[in-house]
Design an enzyme around this catalytic site. Sequence first.
Site, PDB file in Angstrom:
ATOM      1  N   GLY A  10       0.246  -1.514  -0.058  1.00  0.00           N
ATOM      2  CA  GLY A  10      -0.003  -0.255  -0.217  1.00  0.00           C
ATOM      3  C   GLY A  10       0.807   1.169   0.026  1.00  0.00           C
ATOM      4  N   ALA A  11       2.233   1.067  -0.984  1.00  0.00           N
ATOM      5  CA  ALA A  11       2.752   2.161  -0.835  1.00  0.00           C
ATOM      6  C   ALA A  11       2.268   3.689  -1.208  1.00  0.00           C
ATOM      7  CB  ALA A  11       4.403   2.001  -1.902  1.00  0.00           C
ATOM      8  N   GLY A  12       1.171   3.505  -1.702  1.00  0.00           N
ATOM      9  CA  GLY A  12       0.363   4.915  -2.519  1.00  0.00           C
ATOM     10  C   GLY A  12       0.083   6.140  -1.360  1.00  0.00           C
ATOM     11  N   GLY A  13      -0.694   4.803  -0.519  1.00  0.00           N
ATOM     12  CA  GLY A  13      -1.321   4.619   0.663  1.00  0.00           C
ATOM     13  C   GLY A  13      -1.187   6.244   2.120  1.00  0.00           C
ATOM     14  N   GLY A 100       0.222  -5.716  10.041  1.00  0.00           N
ATOM     15  CA  GLY A 100      -0.928  -4.462  11.375  1.00  0.00           C
ATOM     16  C   GLY A 100      -2.563  -4.073  10.956  1.00  0.00           C
ATOM     17  N   GLY A 125      -2.932  -6.170  15.810  1.00  0.00           N
ATOM     18  CA  GLY A 125      -4.096  -4.995  15.569  1.00  0.00           C
ATOM     19  C   GLY A 125      -3.704  -3.641  16.256  1.00  0.00           C
ATOM     20  N   HIS A 157     -12.805   6.338  15.551  1.00  0.00           N
ATOM     21  CA  HIS A 157     -12.162   6.783  14.004  1.00  0.00           C
ATOM     22  C   HIS A 157     -12.017   7.119  13.584  1.00  0.00           C
ATOM     23  CE1 HIS A 157      -9.516   3.150  16.657  1.00  0.00           C
ATOM     24  NE2 HIS A 157      -8.656   2.804  15.147  1.00  0.00           N
ATOM     25  N   HIS A 158     -11.865   7.142  12.293  1.00  0.00           N
ATOM     26  CA  HIS A 158     -11.933   8.437  11.288  1.00  0.00           C
ATOM     27  C   HIS A 158     -12.958   7.744  10.550  1.00  0.00           C
ATOM     28  CE1 HIS A 158     -10.345   5.577   8.397  1.00  0.00           C
ATOM     29  NE2 HIS A 158      -8.851   5.773   9.596  1.00  0.00           N
ATOM     30  N   LYS A 161     -12.998   4.189   8.224  1.00  0.00           N
ATOM     31  CA  LYS A 161     -12.472   3.353   8.579  1.00  0.00           C
ATOM     32  C   LYS A 161     -13.762   2.075   8.571  1.00  0.00           C
ATOM     33  CE  LYS A 161     -10.895   0.911  12.730  1.00  0.00           C
ATOM     34  NZ  LYS A 161      -9.560   0.400  11.864  1.00  0.00           N
TER      35      LYS A 161
END
Length: 270
Positions: A10-13, A100, A125, A157-158, A161
Site C-alpha cells: 500500500g505504498a501510495g496510501g 498491521g 491489531g 476512528h475516522h 474505517k
Amino acid sequence: MSAMKLAIVGAGGRMGRALTRLVHETEGCEVVGGLEAAGSPFIGQDMGELAGIGPIGVAVEAEPLELFTRIDGIIDFSTPETSVKLAELAAQARIVDIIGTTGCSPEQDAKIAAAGRHATIVKSGNMSLGVNLLAVIARKVAAALDESYDIEIVEMHHRNKVDAPSGTALLLGEAVAAGRQVALRDASVRVRDGHTGAREKGTIGFATLRGGSVIGDHTIIFAGDSERIELGHRAENRDVFARGAVKAALWARGRKPGLYSMTDVLGLSD
C-alpha cells in the site's frame, strides 16, 4: 550487518507514505520496494516522491513474486485477503512479515499462523508502542479488580474505517479478558439497541464511534459502584504505527520463524 531491505504494501496510501519516510530515515533498514494493487495510479511512481522526501529510485510495483526474492522483510497494513496471500508468499521466501492489518476472520488468522511455520511474522491489531503497553497495564488492572467493576471499551476512528470494533479495541478486549481469565468471545457485548435489560455481570462492552479524521482514540473504563478507573490512548498521527512496525521488523530479523506479537517485540510477554 547490512541494512535490512524492506518493502511496503500500500505504498501510495497514507500509511504507506508514512512508512516510506520512516524506513528511509531509520538506521539499519532501507526501502527497496513497494506494492499496490494492479491498476493503481501509483504503480511506477517513485516512492520517495509519493512520501514527500524526494526521489529515492524505488518505484511502486504490482507483482510481489519477483520483489520477494530481493527483500528481507515486508510491512503490510492492507486488507485481510491481501495479508493472507502475502503471508503465504513470505513463508515461501522465508522472510520477515510485519502485519498491521485488522479485521481478519478466525480462518484468515489461522492461515497467517500457519505461514509462521516458515516466515517470521509479527502481527498486531495496533503497532503503537503505547497501545501495547496499555494492553499490558489493562490486563493487570482487570486481574486485580473483581466483577463488581464493569468493563467498557470505547473507541473512535475516522469516517472511512471499515471494520468495527477496531483491531485495537479487540486487542485491549483480549487483554482484559485474559486478566479476568475468560474468553473474550464469551464475554463481549458488541451491540446494544432497544430494551436490553440490565447489564450482565462480567461482560466486556464495546462502543464504536466513527467520524471526521480521528486517527484512533481508545479508552478502557472500569466502572465500580463508587469509583471509575479510565485508561486511555490517543494516536495523534500515523507515525506511531509506522515507528512500531519498523521496530518490529528490525527486531524480527534473524529470529526463528513463528507468529509473534508486539508484546514480544517490547519484551513484555509473560
